[in-house]
Scaffold this motif. Sequence first.
Motif, mmCIF file in Angstrom:
data_model
loop_
_atom_site.group_PDB
_atom_site.id
_atom_site.type_symbol
_atom_site.label_atom_id
_atom_site.label_comp_id
_atom_site.label_asym_id
_atom_site.label_seq_id
_atom_site.Cartn_x
_atom_site.Cartn_y
_atom_site.Cartn_z
ATOM 1 N N CYS A 186 0.834 -1.200 0.000
ATOM 2 C CA CYS A 186 0.000 0.000 0.000
ATOM 3 C C CYS A 186 0.871 1.254 0.000
ATOM 4 N N PRO A 239 -5.510 -0.769 4.972
ATOM 5 C CA PRO A 239 -6.851 -0.609 4.391
ATOM 6 C C PRO A 239 -7.827 -1.538 5.125
ATOM 7 N N ALA A 288 -1.299 -0.302 -7.224
ATOM 8 C CA ALA A 288 -0.169 -0.818 -6.443
ATOM 9 C C ALA A 288 -0.338 -2.306 -6.135
ATOM 10 N N ALA A 332 -6.938 5.955 -3.291
ATOM 11 C CA ALA A 332 -7.765 5.821 -4.493
ATOM 12 C C ALA A 332 -8.926 4.880 -4.219
ATOM 13 N N CYS A 333 -8.685 3.879 -3.375
ATOM 14 C CA CYS A 333 -9.737 2.915 -3.044
ATOM 15 C C CYS A 333 -10.924 3.630 -2.383
ATOM 16 N N ALA A 353 -2.045 -3.625 -3.860
ATOM 17 C CA ALA A 353 -2.176 -3.928 -2.433
ATOM 18 C C ALA A 353 -3.490 -4.658 -2.200
ATOM 19 N N LEU A 354 -4.449 -4.424 -3.074
ATOM 20 C CA LEU A 354 -5.729 -5.117 -3.012
ATOM 21 C C LEU A 354 -5.854 -6.007 -4.243
#
Lengths: 176, 654
Positions: A18, A60, A128, A23-24, A130-131
């Motif tokens: 992250c 997150p 990225a 943005a999420c 990250a998700l």
Amino acid sequence: MSKAMKKVKVIKIDVDKCNGCRACELICSAFHASPKYSSNNPERSRIRLIRDPIKDIYLPVYAGEYTPAECTGRNKYVIDGKEYNECDTCRASCPARDLFKEPDSGLPLKCDMCDGEEEPMCVKWCLAKALTYEEREEEREEEPQLGEMEIGLESLVNRHGLQKVMDTVARLSKKG
Amino acid sequence: MGYAEAGFNLEIDLTRGSIERVPTDPGLSKLYLGGLGTNAKILWDRVPPEVEPFAPENLLIFGTGLLVGTPAPGCNRTIISTISPQTKLMAYSMMGGFWAPELKYAGYDKVVFRGKSPELVYVYIHNDKVEIRDASHLRGKGAVETQELIRKELKDPNVQVAAIGLAGENRVFTASIEQGRSSASRLGIGAVMGDKGLKAIAVRGTKDVNIAKPAEYMELCNDVLKYISDREEKPVPGVMPILAGLGSPQEMLHTDEKWHTENFSWGNSRTRRKEFWTKEIEEKWTETQENARTRLISCYNCPMKCGAIISLPGMSTYMMKCFSKLTYNMAAFVDDLDFGFRIAQRATEYGVDGFSTPQIMAFAFELREAGILTDKDFEGCPDDNEGKFYWLLDRIVRREGIGNILADGTHWAAQHIGNGAEAYAHNNIKKHEQLPLKLGMLNPIYFLMYCTGEKLNITQIEGQFPQAPFPTMEEREEFVKDWVHVPDEKFKQYLLDWEMRGENSNPYYPTVDMSVDIVDWQEKMHYIDDALGMCAGLSSFPLKPPYHIHNYPKFISAATGMEIDEDGLATIYKRNRNLIRAINVRRGLKREDEKPPEDHWRKRFPELEEQLLDAYYKFKGWNEQGVPTKESLHELGMDYISEDLEKRGILSYE
Ligand code: SF4
Ligand code: SF4
Ligand code: SF4
Ligand code: SF4
């Protein structure tokens, strides 16, 4: 209750990847605006970034169930030398904090996995990675699912009492 | 309900302690977009040229760009404008990070400060609730520390804080405004904030930002994201790593510093060390950087990760981006990168510009060597290069002894010191410290940008057109293939014909007219970015960015509902360009000020240089002094400017 195969939607969260861009948050709130994308406001997002750059905390967290009461005991976790509060890692829309509530009404927010979309919007916008999204099959006992309306009503009932909510609904329906 | 914009500005008078919420005039967005454009309009209207930077009448404007807070990736700039204590001209400095979107969500497009608070204060904006609060307990606190303290005090981790450090409080002319991983550091705007008695502005917003045509806008945003992903897979070949990709120069990611350390000058912008980057240095520096860097981080809604969290044993954590990891090392002639990361921590807490400040210190030690400053000025200063710099940084920021003179920057310090010190302030344009870069052959494009750029900082003027020709025709053809960004096909030909040597090379190629065209394109992109709040790193700065002159009008239309095409956007750019020029000529800017540092290029061509300036002015619709003419202002609907300039005798009646 009967057993059935159920598709479980899984978002894998890799906190090391992250970059803190949020943005999420932005896209989740835009996606759930009505009409779709007509506005955005991270405060309405069903994912929030717990963020403390100086401590290198980037976490997150997805909005989960509504809870009427805060926990009495709240623990602390130390992971990789970084200290997290129980609430940092918790998904509840809870009276203990502002997170996961509509800013104007205070109604609880809950991640719906962007039902109907091929891929959750937050995942799509997290370049990225990250998700990331995956689906898993799991055997489960079937249980009735609460709809969004029920969750909202339940929280109102918890907050104001059943009678008051019923009175209000009755009053509103008269106004028609 | 407004679209993209919040529709309100905050007007805060720090002398009287009054706060007003003022609806904005939607007509102004059609003329100037927002951000830099509307900031400049306010400065033109309300800050006449007699107002000194440290007068209460000077304004300090924190503006969000027009599209900030919308889903457009990378659109997060705060544009801060005021009158600079360094140059006495208009200063505008941008910062990324999270502050501007938060202000939009709080329901404001700008915060305009006037007056001076008798006590040190900070301002807390939480949607409709705006307070001026006591900051006496924050006096002398570091800029990063202050942000943390305010977040704790307000008990809200999501508050975004822009703060000054000790340098701003003491009105050091290179003081910055810091905010998380970003800072607005050029031209001394932190000193103006300190002069106003304003330690910080904390913002929290939970309102909506609306979009006029949601489906269209989202498609454009998704295209940009896809473009960024694809572009990351395809770095531009044949250029150095930091120019090959998108974003601000990826200084936190890359460890290869051969180019900077060997091409930029060390010390007071003097010495090139052409054999510096050895295997041993490379290993050592890579290790240092990887140990110092905890995480690569982004600004709001941007995937680019230009910044980093820097954590070293024995000091508090801070965030860094861009080139400041090298500036202290190079100015101080220190070969250990660890020094750079450590002194930058102190400098960030003090809140100083990481470009100009090391240069001031190198300048001071040169003056000492030359005997113009004496050992008495440096009483108590250690002898080693690292110790010297820490010592002098402390003096400057505290304005103690010689530090008090140096705190005004090399130009004013040299004036003050006299005795030939002026010759040592050799790297300024319009009194502002430039990058320590000294080159051989005059480059006509860069000549124009250095001379005429109102931003005074080349990295925020350049971009779009490659910095040097590609050696072979194959490479050039390859490059122009997917070069959709050009405003006109002719630019491709300019590049195809540009050679390293011979007739079609610098300084006579690109020709005068081509150079003017190229500069105009680069400037246009920066002016549009600064009005929209877009990060230059995704638009005007890198080669082949996701945003360009062809898709921008669509973004603006879909977000705001305003009808606009490429020509319309070009007209707005011209208006903003002329407006800022007018502010500066009204403040005394002259053609004779428009020149690069004398030693910037070894080979100079006075006649060609005059032609370049003439052609540039003419292209812009300016007279031979660089003043916008009555006719060109009339065409842009800006008679109010020519009337004022005529009254002041800057434009003559004809
Ligand atoms: S979009 Fe991804 S990288 Fe950005 S904050 Fe959310 S999880 Fe982190
Ligand atoms: S947020 Fe979660 S952990 Fe914290 S009190 Fe509420 S339910 Fe408990
Ligand atoms: S999956 Fe969808 S609803 Fe859930 S947080 Fe992500 S964007 Fe929001
Ligand atoms: S490109 Fe870099 S500097 Fe620009 S907005 Fe993105 S992360 Fe910030």
